[in-house]
Design a protein around this motif. Structure first.
Motif, PDB file in Angstrom:
ATOM      1  N   ARG A   1      29.769  61.564  52.632  1.00 15.18           N
ATOM      2  CA  ARG A   1      30.315  61.594  53.987  1.00 15.18           C
ATOM      3  C   ARG A   1      29.364  62.311  54.949  1.00 15.18           C
ATOM      4  O   ARG A   1      29.154  61.856  56.078  1.00 15.18           O
TER       5      ARG A   1
ATOM      6  N   SER B   1      31.898  52.817  59.946  1.00 14.88           N
ATOM      7  CA  SER B   1      33.082  53.626  60.228  1.00 14.88           C
ATOM      8  C   SER B   1      34.365  52.922  59.821  1.00 14.88           C
ATOM      9  O   SER B   1      35.291  53.544  59.285  1.00 14.88           O
TER      10      SER B   1
ATOM     11  N   ILE C   1      34.808  53.127  55.876  1.00 14.76           N
ATOM     12  CA  ILE C   1      34.448  54.342  55.152  1.00 14.76           C
ATOM     13  C   ILE C   1      35.464  54.672  54.066  1.00 14.76           C
ATOM     14  O   ILE C   1      35.098  55.130  52.966  1.00 14.76           O
ATOM     15  N   ASP C   2      36.752  54.431  54.302  1.00 20.67           N
ATOM     16  CA  ASP C   2      37.748  54.735  53.275  1.00 20.67           C
ATOM     17  C   ASP C   2      37.573  53.833  52.059  1.00 20.67           C
ATOM     18  O   ASP C   2      37.758  54.274  50.910  1.00 20.67           O
TER      19      ASP C   2
ATOM     20  N   TYR D   1      30.323  56.937  61.329  1.00 17.73           N
ATOM     21  CA  TYR D   1      29.566  56.852  60.079  1.00 17.73           C
ATOM     22  C   TYR D   1      28.603  55.677  60.154  1.00 17.73           C
ATOM     23  O   TYR D   1      28.927  54.622  60.724  1.00 17.73           O
TER      24      TYR D   1
ATOM     25  N   GLU E   1      31.939  64.333  49.409  1.00 14.88           N
ATOM     26  CA  GLU E   1      31.602  65.013  50.655  1.00 14.88           C
ATOM     27  C   GLU E   1      30.126  64.867  51.015  1.00 14.88           C
ATOM     28  O   GLU E   1      29.773  64.765  52.189  1.00 14.88           O
TER      29      GLU E   1
ATOM     30  N   VAL F   1      34.606  55.140  50.120  1.00 17.28           N
ATOM     31  CA  VAL F   1      35.024  56.284  49.307  1.00 17.28           C
ATOM     32  C   VAL F   1      35.723  55.803  48.039  1.00 17.28           C
ATOM     33  O   VAL F   1      35.492  56.334  46.937  1.00 17.28           O
TER      34      VAL F   1
END
Length: 253
Positions: free
Chosen positions: A213, A179, A182-183, A227, A210, A186
Motif C-alpha cells: 500500500r 485506486s 486496490i481492495d 494508488y 502495508e 489486496v
C-alpha cells in the motif's frame, strides 16, 4: 490508438507474490477490459520458509499463486527453477520461450533490469529474450502460435521503487491508476498467506500488505491518484513503440 487483435497479458516474474505486489492492479484493470490474464513465475518459491523444507513450501506457494490467479480468472504457470538459483542460461531461456509459445502474449509485464535480488534481474533477461524470440519459427519444438508477434513489454518498479546500486528513485514511463481495484489487489496478495503470516509474526503488523500500500500511495502521489503502479516501457527495436497501457487505461505518463 493501436488496438491489438488479441488481448492476452502475461505477468512473468521470479517468485510467487511478485506479480501481486508489483502489477496486480494493472492486471485487474486489464481483466475488467476483457483481457485474458496469465501469471507466471520462474520459481515455485522453495526458499520462502524458515521452517518448512523446500519441496513442501514450494507446493504451498504454488497453491497460493494459483488461488490468486483464480481471483482474476487467470492461469498460473511455473518454470520450476530454484530460489536464488535462477540463471540466464540455455535451459532457462528455452523454458521461457516455450512458456511464451504456450501463452502467445500481446502484452508482457516483468521485472526491471536492476533490482535488489538477482533472481529478478535474471528473469528480466529471460522475459526480454523470450518476448523477442518466441515468434521466430526455429527457436522451439512447441508449435508456433498463429498470429505470434513481438509483444508490448513493460518493466515494473524494483522493490521499494529504488535502484539498488544508486538508491535513486526508479524512472517510469507509465503510471497506472489502480485506486479502483486496490481492495481486489489486496485480496490477491493476501492469498500468499505463507509469506504474509511470516512477516506478520516477525513485524507484529501486517507489513506484507502495508508495504504494498505504501508504495502504491507513493506512485499515486506522482500520478495524482490514491494508488498507482509504475512501469518503464521497453522501446528498443523492434518492439511496439506506442504506450499501450496508457492508451488502454487512460493514465498519466
Amino acid at each position: 490508438m493501436t488496438t491489438p487483435e488479441r488481448t492476452v497479458a502475461l505477468a512473468f516474474f521470479a517468485h510467487p507474490d511478485d506479480a501481486e505486489i508489483l502489477c496486480a492492479g494493472t492486471l485487474l484493470r486489464l481483466k475488467d477490459l476483457g483481457w485474458q490474464i496469465h501469471i507466471a513465475t520462474a520459481t515455485a518459491g522453495d526458499g520462502g520458509s524458515m521452517t518448512l523444507p523446500a519441496d513442501e513450501i514450494a507446493e504451498v506457494r504454488q497453491r497460493e499463486a494459483a488461488s490468486s490467479a483464480r481471483l482474476i480468472d487467470g492461469t498460473y504457470h511455473c518454470l520450476g527453477e530454484r530460489d536464488v538459483k535462477v540463471v540466464f542460461n540455455e535451459r532457462a531461456i528455452q523454458k521461457a520461450i516455450d512458456l511464451f509459445r504456450q501463452v502467445n502474449p500481446t502484452l508482457v509485464l516483468t521485472h526491471p533490469r536492476e533490482d535488489y535480488m538477482l533472481d529478478h534481474e535474471q528473469v528480466h533477461l529471460l522475459a526480454r529474450t523470450a518476448a523477442f524470440a518466441f515468434p521466430v519459427p526455429n527457436v522451439s519444438d512447441q508449435p508456433r502460435p498463429e498470429g505470434a508477434t513481438i509483444p508490448w513489454l513493460y518493466y515494473s518498479d524494483p522493490i521499494e521503487g529504488r535502484n539498488p546500486y544508486t538508491g535513486a528513485e526508479s524512472p517510469c514511463s507509465t503510471l497506472v491508476d489502480v485506486s479502483s481495484v486496490i481492495d481486489r489487489k489486496v485480496e490477491m496478495l493476501a492469498c500468499h498467506a505463507s509469506q504474509r503470516d511470516w512477516l506478520r509474526a516477525h513485524h507484529g503488523m501486517d507489513e506484507y500488505i502495508e508495504a504494498m500500500r505504501r508504495h502504491g500511495v507513493m506512485r499515486g502521489e506522482q500520478a495524482g491518484t490514491a494508488y498507482a503502479e509504475a512501469f518503464q516501457q521497453h522501446r528498443g527495436h523492434p518492439f511496439p513503440q506506442n504506450d499501450l497501457l496508457s492508451e488502454l487505461l487512460g493514465d498519466q505518463s
